[in-house]
Design an enzyme around this catalytic site. Structure first.
Site, PDB file in Angstrom:
ATOM      1  N   TYR A  52       0.862  -1.202   0.000  1.00 38.17           N
ATOM      2  CA  TYR A  52       0.000   0.000   0.000  1.00 38.17           C
ATOM      3  C   TYR A  52       0.885   1.235   0.000  1.00 38.17           C
ATOM      4  CZ  TYR A  52      -4.954  -0.950   0.205  1.00 38.17           C
ATOM      5  OH  TYR A  52      -6.226  -1.253  -0.149  1.00 38.17           O
ATOM      6  N   GLU A  54      -0.598   4.798  -0.443  1.00 32.70           N
ATOM      7  CA  GLU A  54      -1.456   5.976  -0.700  1.00 32.70           C
ATOM      8  C   GLU A  54      -0.632   7.244  -0.519  1.00 32.70           C
ATOM      9  OE1 GLU A  54      -5.020   5.658   1.623  1.00 32.70           O
ATOM     10  OE2 GLU A  54      -5.650   3.858   0.570  1.00 32.70           O
ATOM     11  N   ASP A 197      -6.451  13.080 -25.463  1.00 32.15           N
ATOM     12  CA  ASP A 197      -6.369  11.681 -25.026  1.00 32.15           C
ATOM     13  C   ASP A 197      -5.673  10.930 -26.155  1.00 32.15           C
ATOM     14  OD1 ASP A 197      -6.788   9.000 -24.625  1.00 32.15           O
ATOM     15  OD2 ASP A 197      -8.915   9.181 -24.133  1.00 32.15           O
ATOM     16  N   THR A 223      -3.419   5.803 -22.160  1.00 32.34           N
ATOM     17  CA  THR A 223      -3.234   4.489 -21.562  1.00 32.34           C
ATOM     18  C   THR A 223      -1.782   4.103 -21.811  1.00 32.34           C
ATOM     19  OG1 THR A 223      -3.968   3.473 -23.610  1.00 32.34           O
ATOM     20  CG2 THR A 223      -5.616   3.684 -21.855  1.00 32.34           C
ATOM     21  N   LYS A 226      -1.459   0.371 -25.063  1.00 34.43           N
ATOM     22  CA  LYS A 226      -1.795   0.267 -26.496  1.00 34.43           C
ATOM     23  C   LYS A 226      -0.489   0.384 -27.285  1.00 34.43           C
ATOM     24  CE  LYS A 226      -6.590   1.809 -26.064  1.00 34.43           C
ATOM     25  NZ  LYS A 226      -6.789   2.589 -24.817  1.00 34.43           N
ATOM     26  N   ARG A 232      -1.233  -2.569 -18.480  1.00 40.66           N
ATOM     27  CA  ARG A 232      -2.562  -1.959 -18.573  1.00 40.66           C
ATOM     28  C   ARG A 232      -2.664  -0.844 -17.533  1.00 40.66           C
ATOM     29  NH1 ARG A 232      -6.975  -3.555 -21.470  1.00 40.66           N
ATOM     30  NH2 ARG A 232      -5.498  -4.911 -22.509  1.00 40.66           N
TER      31      ARG A 232
END
Ligand code: DSN
Length: 416
Positions: A52, A54, A197, A223, A226, A232
């Site tokens: 974790y 954060e 984008d 992203t 691609k 991903r």
């Protein structure tokens, strides 16, 4: 090699092995898909999935973050270098999360956003009514002309009427170069923020094979899986310090909790690949390959939206054919060629049927295929479409594809 999963969960293990065979034996031509690097898969399967973290490097809400801090900082620095920009947030879990965070950070609910219509090649998160982005904001759309291109004069007039707070450019299925300079002039004419984008073309942008959206766009999202060929996920980039601060706050704690540190490590490793000189060779080959395919299909009498492409994808139009995009998708799929049905300009069929298919070259290029193979594939596609109901032909080509792919094995195992 023996796997833990093989012993603990044979059911899922076997399905993953089957997917490996499918990926190796089929021709993956979905324009948004790619084959990531084994090194990226190693990062994603690492101990980092346990952590974790954060917050952001140097400002975490958990202890034990000294190594993930270094990893996230490396990912940030690498993507900034690739795009030549000043600020990066590498925590968005996906492109949709990235776009959602940008809207939420820089707009108020019910502000106006204007993006390319889904049916013209835009993305759900560019304001489609079924997406939260079309419910939280007043969304307006522009499209392409029958020639498959944006008419920028028309867009400029439309923007004057709508007066959007944010103009969104970028696409899932546009075959031509976006004029980022002109788009910025159009956005400036109404004091709108310009968001690009570039999920589809990012890997080409960073290789100099497609224009860089900087310095023209205020914010850029992409992203990472691609054309970038990473894991991903999503990233958000900007040169504007004030916007960067708002975006960071919106990604965490605004809409996400703990970042996926194993994916962020995968992003760092993928960006490392994008920075290597070989990356430019790959990006050039992606374009050479799709052009080789386009030339064969046009030569065989098929119609392509806009007549061809400037990037990694083509859109075949069947408006003049008796069969639909869905028919073509199924027939090609039967032969082991994976594409997706897609609407085309002047569409006459429903979005579930469509009159086109979208075909991309990034994944097969990652396997090492070149113009020679794309010409063979182009002729297979043409043969199948000219004889759309001939299942014997589909079966014959499927066998030929299996033979061809033996020389281009992408992964020798399913789990790295
Ligand atoms: N699903 C992606 C594509 O196929 O273009 C967009 O998110």
């Amino acid at each position: 090699m023996s796997y833990f999963m093989e012993k603990s969960d044979k059911e899922i293990f076997d399905l993953i092995q089957k997917e490996l065979v499918r990926q190796n034996e089929h021709l993956e031509m979905i324009a948004s898909e790619n084959f990531t690097f084994p090194s990226v898969m190693e990062a994603m399967g690492s101990v980092l999935t346990n952590k974790y973290a954060e917050g952001y490097p140097g400002k975490r809400y958990y202890g034990g973050c000294e190594f993930v801090d270094e990893i996230e900082t490396i990912a940030i620095e690498r993507i900034k270098k690739l795009f030549g920009c000043n600020f990066a947030n590498v925590q968005p879990h996906s492109g949709s999360q990235a776009n959602g965070a940008v809207y939420a950070a820089l707009l108020k609910p019910y502000d106006k956003i204007m993006g390319m219509a889904l049916s013209h090649g835009g993305h759900l998160t560019h304001g489609a009514k079924v997406s939260l982005t079309g419910k939280m904001y007043q969304s307006f759309f522009y499209g392409v002309e029958l020639d498959g291109r944006i008419d920028y004069d028309k867009l400029a007039d439309h923007v004057q009427v709508v007066q959007p707070n944010m103009l969104v450019c970028g696409f899932s299925a546009y075959t031509r170069t976006l004029d980022f300079k002109r788009l910025r002039e159009i956005a400036d004419s109404v004091n709108a923020i310009l968001l690009a984008d570039v999920a589809h073309v990012a890997g080409l942008c960073v290789a100099g094979e497609y224009p860089n959206p900087f310095p023209y766009c205020h914010v850029v999202t992409t992203t990472t899986h691609k054309t970038l060929r990473g894991p991903r996920g999503g990233v958000i980039l900007t040169n504007d310090e004030e916007m960067a601060k708002k975006i960071d706050k919106m990604v965490f704690p605004g809409i996400q909790g703990g970042p996926l540190m194993h994916v962020i490590a995968g992003k760092a490793v993928g960006f490392g690949e994008n920075l290597k000189p070989e990356w430019k060779t790959y990006a050039k080959q992606v374009k050479a390959n799709i052009n080789a395919l386009a030339t064969v299909l046009v030569g065989r009498g098929f119609e392509l939206v806009s007549g061809g492409t400037d990037n990694h994808l083509i859109l075949m139009s069947f408006l003049k054919n008796s069969f639909s995009g869905k028919d073509a998708d199924i027939a090609l799929g039967n032969a082991g060629i994976t594409v997706n049905k897609n609407t085309v300009p002047g569409e006459t069929r429903s979005p579930f049927i469509t009159s086109g298919v979208r075909i991309g070259s990034p994944a097969l290029t990652a396997r090492g295929m070149k113009e020679r193979e794309f010409k063979i594939i182009g002729n297979w596609i043409a043969d199948i479409l000219e004889n759309i109901t001939d299942t014997n032909l589909q079966a014959k080509i499927k066998k030929e594809i299996k033979e061809l792919t033996k020389d281009f094995i992408i992964y020798d195992r399913a789990i790295y």
